[in-house]
Design a protein around this motif. Structure first.
Motif, PDB file in Angstrom:
ATOM      1  N   TYR A 132      58.977 -12.373  20.381  1.00  0.00           N
ATOM      2  CA  TYR A 132      58.176 -11.449  20.887  1.00  0.00           C
ATOM      3  C   TYR A 132      56.696 -11.314  21.811  1.00  0.00           C
ATOM      4  O   TYR A 132      55.866 -11.674  21.283  1.00  0.00           O
ATOM      5  CB  TYR A 132      57.250 -10.016  19.711  1.00  0.00           C
ATOM      6  N   LEU A 133      57.238 -10.620  22.796  1.00  0.00           N
ATOM      7  CA  LEU A 133      56.140 -10.554  23.589  1.00  0.00           C
ATOM      8  C   LEU A 133      54.487  -9.193  23.005  1.00  0.00           C
ATOM      9  O   LEU A 133      55.382  -8.155  23.332  1.00  0.00           O
ATOM     10  CB  LEU A 133      56.003 -11.240  25.266  1.00  0.00           C
TER      11      LEU A 133
ATOM     12  N   SER B 218      46.216 -12.879  32.553  1.00  0.00           N
ATOM     13  CA  SER B 218      47.417 -13.585  32.198  1.00  0.00           C
ATOM     14  C   SER B 218      47.561 -14.907  32.291  1.00  0.00           C
ATOM     15  O   SER B 218      46.884 -16.060  32.901  1.00  0.00           O
ATOM     16  CB  SER B 218      48.377 -12.512  32.562  1.00  0.00           C
ATOM     17  N   CYS B 219      48.731 -15.160  31.967  1.00  0.00           N
ATOM     18  CA  CYS B 219      49.033 -16.437  32.095  1.00  0.00           C
ATOM     19  C   CYS B 219      49.417 -17.243  33.591  1.00  0.00           C
ATOM     20  O   CYS B 219      50.517 -16.119  34.151  1.00  0.00           O
ATOM     21  CB  CYS B 219      50.446 -16.882  31.232  1.00  0.00           C
TER      22      CYS B 219
ATOM     23  N   ALA C  63      44.885 -12.213  26.649  1.00  0.00           N
ATOM     24  CA  ALA C  63      43.769 -11.993  26.186  1.00  0.00           C
ATOM     25  C   ALA C  63      43.296 -10.815  26.601  1.00  0.00           C
ATOM     26  O   ALA C  63      43.713 -10.432  27.832  1.00  0.00           O
ATOM     27  CB  ALA C  63      42.609 -12.847  25.802  1.00  0.00           C
ATOM     28  N   LEU C  64      42.636  -9.814  26.364  1.00  0.00           N
ATOM     29  CA  LEU C  64      41.604  -8.651  26.661  1.00  0.00           C
ATOM     30  C   LEU C  64      40.103  -9.123  27.544  1.00  0.00           C
ATOM     31  O   LEU C  64      39.575  -9.601  27.187  1.00  0.00           O
ATOM     32  CB  LEU C  64      41.854  -7.161  25.578  1.00  0.00           C
ATOM     33  N   TYR C  65      40.038  -8.153  28.318  1.00  0.00           N
ATOM     34  CA  TYR C  65      39.105  -8.675  28.989  1.00  0.00           C
ATOM     35  C   TYR C  65      37.802  -8.746  28.408  1.00  0.00           C
ATOM     36  O   TYR C  65      36.858  -9.169  27.848  1.00  0.00           O
ATOM     37  CB  TYR C  65      38.396  -7.547  30.630  1.00  0.00           C
ATOM     38  N   SER C  66      38.024  -7.187  26.949  1.00  0.00           N
ATOM     39  CA  SER C  66      37.002  -6.991  26.789  1.00  0.00           C
ATOM     40  C   SER C  66      36.656  -7.504  25.214  1.00  0.00           C
ATOM     41  O   SER C  66      35.517  -7.642  24.278  1.00  0.00           O
ATOM     42  CB  SER C  66      36.690  -5.769  25.526  1.00  0.00           C
TER      43      SER C  66
ATOM     44  N   ASP D 222      37.407 -13.792  21.431  1.00  0.00           N
ATOM     45  CA  ASP D 222      37.956 -13.898  20.132  1.00  0.00           C
ATOM     46  C   ASP D 222      38.945 -13.679  18.926  1.00  0.00           C
ATOM     47  O   ASP D 222      39.604 -14.746  18.158  1.00  0.00           O
ATOM     48  CB  ASP D 222      37.061 -13.032  19.931  1.00  0.00           C
ATOM     49  N   LYS D 223      39.846 -13.478  19.814  1.00  0.00           N
ATOM     50  CA  LYS D 223      41.447 -13.047  19.957  1.00  0.00           C
ATOM     51  C   LYS D 223      42.009 -13.328  21.123  1.00  0.00           C
ATOM     52  O   LYS D 223      41.868 -12.762  21.851  1.00  0.00           O
ATOM     53  CB  LYS D 223      41.337 -12.054  18.725  1.00  0.00           C
ATOM     54  N   VAL D 224      43.371 -13.623  21.168  1.00  0.00           N
ATOM     55  CA  VAL D 224      44.168 -13.858  21.969  1.00  0.00           C
ATOM     56  C   VAL D 224      45.721 -13.372  21.360  1.00  0.00           C
ATOM     57  O   VAL D 224      46.163 -13.684  20.119  1.00  0.00           O
ATOM     58  CB  VAL D 224      44.493 -15.517  22.396  1.00  0.00           C
ATOM     59  N   VAL D 225      46.481 -13.619  22.314  1.00  0.00           N
ATOM     60  CA  VAL D 225      48.093 -13.097  21.556  1.00  0.00           C
ATOM     61  C   VAL D 225      49.458 -13.917  22.341  1.00  0.00           C
ATOM     62  O   VAL D 225      48.844 -14.412  23.120  1.00  0.00           O
ATOM     63  CB  VAL D 225      48.419 -11.541  21.790  1.00  0.00           C
TER      64      VAL D 225
END
Length: 121
Positions: A5-6, A15-16, A24-27, A45-48
Protein backbone atom coordinates in the motif's frame (compact mmCIF):
# COMPACT_ATOMS: atom_id res chain seq x y z
CA UNK A 1 4.11 -11.72 -0.49
CA UNK A 2 1.42 -9.30 0.62
CA UNK A 3 0.00 -6.26 -1.09
CA UNK A 4 1.98 -3.06 -0.97
CA UNK A 5 0.00 0.00 0.00
CA UNK A 6 1.42 3.33 -1.03
CA UNK A 7 0.88 6.35 1.15
CA UNK A 8 0.11 9.51 -0.77
CA UNK A 9 1.33 12.53 1.15
CA UNK A 10 -0.61 15.79 1.31
CA UNK A 11 1.41 18.95 0.83
CA UNK A 12 4.98 19.52 -0.34
CA UNK A 13 6.61 16.09 -0.69
CA UNK A 14 9.89 14.66 -1.92
CA UNK A 15 9.45 11.69 -4.24
CA UNK A 16 11.50 8.92 -5.82
CA UNK A 17 13.22 10.09 -9.00
CA UNK A 18 12.57 6.73 -10.71
CA UNK A 19 8.84 6.24 -10.06
CA UNK A 20 7.57 9.43 -8.33
CA UNK A 21 6.42 7.54 -5.22
CA UNK A 22 6.13 9.94 -2.28
CA UNK A 23 8.89 9.48 0.31
CA UNK A 24 8.81 12.37 2.78
CA UNK A 25 7.25 15.71 3.53
CA UNK A 26 9.19 18.93 3.16
CA UNK A 27 8.12 19.81 6.71
CA UNK A 28 9.83 16.68 8.09
CA UNK A 29 13.34 17.77 7.02
CA UNK A 30 15.53 18.08 10.12
CA UNK A 31 18.71 19.14 8.31
CA UNK A 32 19.86 19.88 4.77
CA UNK A 33 23.53 19.93 5.80
CA UNK A 34 24.33 16.24 5.35
CA UNK A 35 26.69 14.71 2.81
CA UNK A 36 26.88 11.27 1.26
CA UNK A 37 29.35 9.76 -1.16
CA UNK A 38 27.29 11.09 -4.08
CA UNK A 39 26.78 14.64 -2.82
CA UNK A 40 24.25 16.34 -0.60
CA UNK A 41 21.63 14.58 1.50
CA UNK A 42 18.80 15.50 3.85
CA UNK A 43 18.07 14.18 7.34
CA UNK A 44 14.39 13.38 7.93
CA UNK A 45 12.42 12.59 11.05
CA UNK A 46 10.15 10.20 9.17
CA UNK A 47 9.70 8.75 5.69
CA UNK A 48 7.03 6.61 4.03
CA UNK A 49 6.86 4.06 1.24
CA UNK A 50 10.25 2.50 1.97
CA UNK A 51 11.52 -0.92 2.96
CA UNK A 52 14.75 -1.56 4.83
CA UNK A 53 17.74 -3.73 4.06
CA UNK A 54 20.10 -5.61 6.35
CA UNK A 55 21.81 -3.93 9.29
CA UNK A 56 25.46 -3.12 8.74
CA UNK A 57 28.14 -1.07 10.41
CA UNK A 58 29.52 1.82 8.38
CA UNK A 59 32.36 4.16 9.14
CA UNK A 60 31.20 7.64 8.24
CA UNK A 61 32.72 11.08 8.58
CA UNK A 62 31.08 11.39 12.00
CA UNK A 63 32.13 7.96 13.26
CA UNK A 64 30.86 4.40 13.32
CA UNK A 65 27.11 3.88 12.82
CA UNK A 66 24.82 0.87 12.43
CA UNK A 67 22.53 1.60 9.48
CA UNK A 68 20.04 -0.04 7.14
CA UNK A 69 19.62 1.04 3.54
CA UNK A 70 16.13 2.23 2.60
CA UNK A 71 14.49 1.30 -0.70
CA UNK A 72 11.51 2.81 -2.50
CA UNK A 73 8.58 0.36 -2.39
CA UNK A 74 7.41 1.58 -5.79
CA UNK A 75 10.48 0.60 -7.81
CA UNK A 76 13.04 -0.87 -5.40
CA UNK A 77 15.61 1.90 -5.89
CA UNK A 78 17.87 2.63 -2.94
CA UNK A 79 17.10 6.18 -1.80
CA UNK A 80 19.17 6.47 1.38
CA UNK A 81 19.56 4.90 4.78
CA UNK A 82 18.22 4.83 8.34
CA UNK A 83 20.45 5.27 11.37
CA UNK A 84 19.86 2.41 13.79
CA UNK A 85 22.74 2.98 16.24
CA UNK A 86 25.27 5.77 16.58
CA UNK A 87 28.36 4.77 18.54
CA UNK A 88 29.49 8.31 19.39
CA UNK A 89 27.56 9.99 22.19
CA UNK A 90 27.24 13.27 20.28
CA UNK A 91 25.71 11.43 17.29
CA UNK A 92 22.87 9.71 19.21
CA UNK A 93 20.35 12.26 17.90
CA UNK A 94 20.54 10.49 14.51
CA UNK A 95 19.19 7.19 15.83
CA UNK A 96 15.86 6.35 14.21
CA UNK A 97 16.28 9.14 11.64
CA UNK A 98 16.54 8.80 7.87
CA UNK A 99 18.92 10.11 5.23
CA UNK A 100 17.59 10.65 1.72
CA UNK A 101 20.19 11.37 -0.93
CA UNK A 102 19.33 14.41 -3.07
CA UNK A 103 20.38 12.80 -6.34
CA UNK A 104 17.80 10.02 -5.78
CA UNK A 105 14.73 12.25 -5.39
CA UNK A 106 12.57 14.91 -6.95
CA UNK A 107 11.85 18.03 -4.93
CA UNK A 108 8.39 19.12 -3.80
CA UNK A 109 7.91 21.03 -7.07
CA UNK A 110 9.14 18.13 -9.23
CA UNK A 111 12.67 19.54 -9.56
CA UNK A 112 15.51 17.05 -10.00
CA UNK A 113 17.34 17.69 -6.72
CA UNK A 114 20.66 16.44 -8.14
CA UNK A 115 20.67 19.21 -10.73
CA UNK A 116 19.11 21.92 -8.59
CA UNK A 117 21.17 24.48 -6.71
CA UNK A 118 18.01 25.45 -4.85
CA UNK A 119 18.10 23.93 -1.37
CA UNK A 120 14.45 24.61 -0.60
CA UNK A 121 12.84 23.52 -3.85
Amino acid sequence: MGLIYLISLEGKAYSCKQCQTHLALYSDVISKAFLCKNGKAYLFDKVVNVTVGEKEERMMITGLHTVVDIFCVGCGSIVGWKYEVACEKNQKYKEGKFIIERFKVLGPDGTDMAESDVEDA
